[in-house]
Each structure stands twice: as C-alpha cells, then as structure tokens.
Design an enzyme around this catalytic site. Structure first.
Site, PDB file in Angstrom:
ATOM      1  CE1 TYR A   1      10.806  18.206  62.340  1.00  0.00           C
ATOM      2  CE2 TYR A   1      12.487  18.351  64.068  1.00  0.00           C
ATOM      3  CZ  TYR A   1      12.143  18.334  62.723  1.00  0.00           C
ATOM      4  OH  TYR A   1      13.122  18.427  61.772  1.00  0.00           O
TER       5      TYR A   1
ATOM      6  CB  SER B   1      15.933  16.165  62.455  1.00  0.00           C
ATOM      7  OG  SER B   1      16.370  17.216  63.297  1.00  0.00           O
TER       8      SER B   1
END
Length: 240
Positions: A146, A133
């Site tokens: 995350y 990501s």
C-alpha cells in the site's frame, strides 16, 4: 457552464464526501465504484447533476470504455479525480494481497491517468487529480504494498506534471496527500491521531483542486508530519 468532474472510488469515504461537496458547489459530477447499490443511494441523495457508473478499475479496457460512456452522458470531462484504492493492512497472505493492491492502486490508477491525460491534451484543457497518502513517504512492514503504491502515485503525477509543462494544452496535475481521514479503512483501528472528518477533508480537497495546486496535504497540518518523516534518517525506519 458548470465544470464536469468524475471521481473514481466514490462509494465511500473521501470519494463519496468529495462527490457530495463538488455537487453542492454546482459541479456536474460523475461517480464511479464497484458497489452499484451505494452509487444508486448517492444518486437518490443528490439527484440532478449526479451521474453514476459501476466500474472496476482492474478491468483495464472496460474501465476506459465506461469512463468514456460516463463522460459522454455528462457532456464532457474537465476534471478527473482518481481516488479508487484499497489497503492491505494486516490482511492474510502477503503475495496475494500485494498483487491485489498493485492491480488497483498502481495499474488501475495509471491506466485511467494516462488515458485522461491524453484526452485532456486532445481537447486542450483538463485537470488530472490523484489521491495519494502520507503513507507514501515511508515503507512499512504491515502495509508494504500500500505504501509503495502511493509512492508510485506521487512520482507518476510528478512526471505527468513535468510533461504537462511542455504541452500547449492547459493541463493541471494535482496530487492530494491525505493523512488519517474517518472512513471504513480507519474504522476500528487503534493508535490513530489527527483523524479528520470526511466532510472537512473533502472541503480542503476541493479547495486544492479549485486552486489548481500541485500538491496539497489533507488536512493541512499533515505537512508537519511529512516534514518530520523526510528529515528522519533511514536507520530509524529500518529498526521499527
């Protein structure tokens, strides 16, 4: 012979869209995820050349066993796309959620990545694909675990790419780095920009896989944001 690819986390979002896109292009596709009904729905939609397997990547030995069973039913494995992951943005108790994210995004990822690399080395070929990501490029207080888990993916794949360069097997290691893509994770969130349709993201992901890219930003313009993030001094992030 069509190539055989397994995608983890294929019950929604870019995982599901990539399974559909690869199936459309003639691949034999294996789809895994925790939600059985969604896997069955995908099977009904695509039919032949789509194999499904319920899997929880946090159950380490069981996940490896189920991956092997799925690959056997498919007649082999050429590409593994490790897409299964969760976010903890603004969710409850930090400690509990952090550990849950680490179990899925780091331990679950590394378990299957290492297993598949060893499999590819034994059979002499294969492609290891991880889904990271743009969030991996910086720390963020609202989703610290995350962002850190996706940074782990980047560095882990970089190490395995170097490892692959020193083996006789033909192994490609590809890191896909999406920005915002329309999915359950982005639904209802305000202030997001450049949100790509899942179908467009899936097409670019498959192109990067077929081109055997080392790294690819999804969609391509997120490379600009990545460049700006890397140029930003640390004190800016510390004051946000």
């Amino acid at each position: 012979m069509p190539k055989k690819a397994i995608i983890t986390g294929a019950t929604s979002g870019i995982g599901r869209a990539l399974a559909i896109e690869m199936h459309r292009k003639g691949y034999v596709v294996g789809a895994t995820g925790r939600r059985t009904k969604r896997l069955e729905s995908l099977k009904e939609k695509l039919g032949d050349r789509l194999f499904i397997q319920q899997m929880d990547v946090t159950n380490m030995d069981n996940a490896v066993s189920k991956l092997g069973e799925l690959a056997s039913r498919m007649g082999g494995l050429d590409i593994i796309v490790l897409n299964a992951g969760i976010s903890n943005l603004n969710e409850g108790d930090g400690r509990g959620n952090d550990l849950r994210v680490i179990d899925v995004n780091i331990r679950g990822f590394a378990n299957l990545a290492a297993h598949c690399y060893n499999l590819f080395e034994k059979q002499g070929h294969g492609q290891l694909v991880g889904v990271s990501s743009v969030a991996s490029l910086f720390g963020w207080g609202q989703s610290a675990s995350y962002n850190a888990s996706k940074a782990f993916v980047n560095t882990y794949l970089q190490g395995y790419r170097q490892k692959a360069n020193h083996t006789d097997a033909d192994i490609t290691v590809t890191n896909l780095i999406p920005g915002f893509v329309k999915s359950e994770i982005t639904e209802g969130r305000e202030g997001l920009f450049w949100i790509a349709p899942t179908e467009k993201a899936a097409r670019q992901m498959l192109h990067a896989i077929e081109s055997r890219r080392n790294t690819a930003y999804i969609t391509h313009r997120w490379r600009i944001i990545a460049w700006l993030i890397k140029l930003s001094p640390q004190w800016i992030w510390n004051r946000m």
